[in-house]
Design an enzyme around this catalytic site. Sequence first.
Site, PDB file in Angstrom:
ATOM      1  N   HIS A  61       0.861  -1.186   0.000  1.00  0.00           N
ATOM      2  CA  HIS A  61       0.000   0.000   0.000  1.00  0.00           C
ATOM      3  C   HIS A  61       0.897   1.235   0.000  1.00  0.00           C
ATOM      4  O   HIS A  61       2.118   1.121   0.128  1.00  0.00           O
ATOM      5  CB  HIS A  61      -0.955  -0.004   1.195  1.00  0.00           C
ATOM      6  CG  HIS A  61      -0.297   0.067   2.527  1.00  0.00           C
ATOM      7  ND1 HIS A  61       0.567  -0.903   2.991  1.00  0.00           N
ATOM      8  CD2 HIS A  61      -0.349   1.005   3.524  1.00  0.00           C
ATOM      9  CE1 HIS A  61       1.002  -0.580   4.201  1.00  0.00           C
ATOM     10  NE2 HIS A  61       0.469   0.585   4.540  1.00  0.00           N
ATOM     11  N   ASP A  65       5.669   4.655   5.149  1.00  0.00           N
ATOM     12  CA  ASP A  65       6.640   3.712   5.711  1.00  0.00           C
ATOM     13  C   ASP A  65       6.842   2.481   4.836  1.00  0.00           C
ATOM     14  O   ASP A  65       7.679   1.627   5.149  1.00  0.00           O
ATOM     15  CB  ASP A  65       6.258   3.308   7.143  1.00  0.00           C
ATOM     16  CG  ASP A  65       4.864   2.725   7.261  1.00  0.00           C
ATOM     17  OD1 ASP A  65       4.004   3.041   6.421  1.00  0.00           O
ATOM     18  OD2 ASP A  65       4.618   1.957   8.214  1.00  0.00           O
ATOM     19  N   HIS A  66       6.098   2.408   3.726  1.00  0.00           N
ATOM     20  CA  HIS A  66       6.257   1.278   2.807  1.00  0.00           C
ATOM     21  C   HIS A  66       6.778   1.701   1.436  1.00  0.00           C
ATOM     22  O   HIS A  66       7.082   0.834   0.613  1.00  0.00           O
ATOM     23  CB  HIS A  66       4.929   0.541   2.649  1.00  0.00           C
ATOM     24  CG  HIS A  66       4.468  -0.110   3.907  1.00  0.00           C
ATOM     25  ND1 HIS A  66       4.559  -1.469   4.129  1.00  0.00           N
ATOM     26  CD2 HIS A  66       3.929   0.415   5.037  1.00  0.00           C
ATOM     27  CE1 HIS A  66       4.088  -1.748   5.343  1.00  0.00           C
ATOM     28  NE2 HIS A  66       3.704  -0.617   5.906  1.00  0.00           N
ATOM     29  N   HIS A 153      -7.320  -2.217   5.714  1.00  0.00           N
ATOM     30  CA  HIS A 153      -6.474  -1.160   6.258  1.00  0.00           C
ATOM     31  C   HIS A 153      -7.098   0.188   5.911  1.00  0.00           C
ATOM     32  O   HIS A 153      -8.145   0.248   5.260  1.00  0.00           O
ATOM     33  CB  HIS A 153      -5.050  -1.291   5.699  1.00  0.00           C
ATOM     34  CG  HIS A 153      -4.031  -0.483   6.433  1.00  0.00           C
ATOM     35  ND1 HIS A 153      -3.949  -0.464   7.809  1.00  0.00           N
ATOM     36  CD2 HIS A 153      -3.039   0.346   5.992  1.00  0.00           C
ATOM     37  CE1 HIS A 153      -2.959   0.330   8.171  1.00  0.00           C
ATOM     38  NE2 HIS A 153      -2.397   0.848   7.082  1.00  0.00           N
ATOM     39  N   ASP A 221      -0.141  -4.607   7.632  1.00  0.00           N
ATOM     40  CA  ASP A 221      -1.051  -3.467   7.711  1.00  0.00           C
ATOM     41  C   ASP A 221      -2.493  -3.876   7.420  1.00  0.00           C
ATOM     42  O   ASP A 221      -3.088  -3.499   6.418  1.00  0.00           O
ATOM     43  CB  ASP A 221      -0.600  -2.354   6.766  1.00  0.00           C
ATOM     44  CG  ASP A 221       0.665  -1.672   7.263  1.00  0.00           C
ATOM     45  OD1 ASP A 221       1.619  -2.393   7.603  1.00  0.00           O
ATOM     46  OD2 ASP A 221       0.692  -0.430   7.324  1.00  0.00           O
ATOM     47  N   HIS A 280       7.094  -5.799  11.033  1.00  0.00           N
ATOM     48  CA  HIS A 280       6.350  -4.531  11.089  1.00  0.00           C
ATOM     49  C   HIS A 280       6.008  -4.158  12.533  1.00  0.00           C
ATOM     50  O   HIS A 280       4.845  -3.995  12.902  1.00  0.00           O
ATOM     51  CB  HIS A 280       5.081  -4.614  10.230  1.00  0.00           C
ATOM     52  CG  HIS A 280       4.459  -3.273   9.949  1.00  0.00           C
ATOM     53  ND1 HIS A 280       3.562  -2.679  10.807  1.00  0.00           N
ATOM     54  CD2 HIS A 280       4.591  -2.419   8.913  1.00  0.00           C
ATOM     55  CE1 HIS A 280       3.176  -1.518  10.312  1.00  0.00           C
ATOM     56  NE2 HIS A 280       3.791  -1.331   9.152  1.00  0.00           N
TER      57      HIS A 280
END
Length: 317
Positions: A61, A65-66, A153, A221, A280
């Site tokens: 997604h 942070d990804h 999410h 997530d 994570h």
Amino acid sequence: MLNVTLLGSGGGMPMPERHLSSLMINYKGRKILVDCGEGTQVAIRKMNAGFKSIDIICITHVHGDHIFGIPGLLSTMGNSQRLDPVTIVGPKGISDVMRGLLLSIKQLPYSIEIIEDPKGKLGITNTEQGLKIKEQKDGMNDEITVSTLELDHSAPCFGYSFYLNRRPKFEPEKAIKNDVPRLIWSKLQKGETIVAGDRKYSPDLVLGEQRRGIKLTYITDTRPTKDIPQWINQSDLFICEGTYGDNDDMDKAIKNKHMTFMEAGELAKKGKVKELLLTHFSPALKEPNFYEHNAKKEFAHTTIGYDGYRKNIEYKN
């Protein structure tokens, strides 16, 4: 065989000992990344893994942070004399986000191909130009089958499943019994169908029973959903988020649409996976190992991930 390396095991923000989310899958010397959080480049250098051989980047997604590691990584790959295209796979919105991220990079010496919100399975083959991924048709010659699962999410989010196909065993006795000319045995072994004279020769004339491959699943997530257990079923390695280690943080997990260690363990048990790898971790989770028991109460074969964790996943006889 697949080799997996957890490049970053953190969520939310980077920590001195923990980069943000990224997983590297190595197959025959070529590489697939799943997520590319801040610090991914540094982690790759620490692992001496190389940049030029990264062919595919799968994004779960588009939260920062990804994805914040993407521009720098693509730029470094360009500086490593890469010329072959790089494919980026992601959920709805990935194309718009990539257009924005690419504004910060000078012209790359290779092209970027984007597969947005795929509805069916994708097939990966290993070519002279590296790993190529495209919409799966019959799947006969695909070496890896990739499928996605929509998660729960606060942004469109995918789980990824990678299934390394295993060809049936070649049976020369069967080939002889079926009067298959020796000259075409090798082609039939590779899955090709050959027409010779007035006869059509198919792979099943020389091959035995289908053999189980290797299944790797990656989910982060999300809240637990009813579809996850079946989707991860019989995974050799199930990599799952464990944002919160303490069961007392359940309210936070629900509010922020994440999971606790216990919930990840419950999914692993329901999915009858072989091994669970947690990743994570929240920045507030300083010592994930302290909460390991919360996952292991539900699923004994649990490992707490860390930056640099490596594992070879091999075929079972």
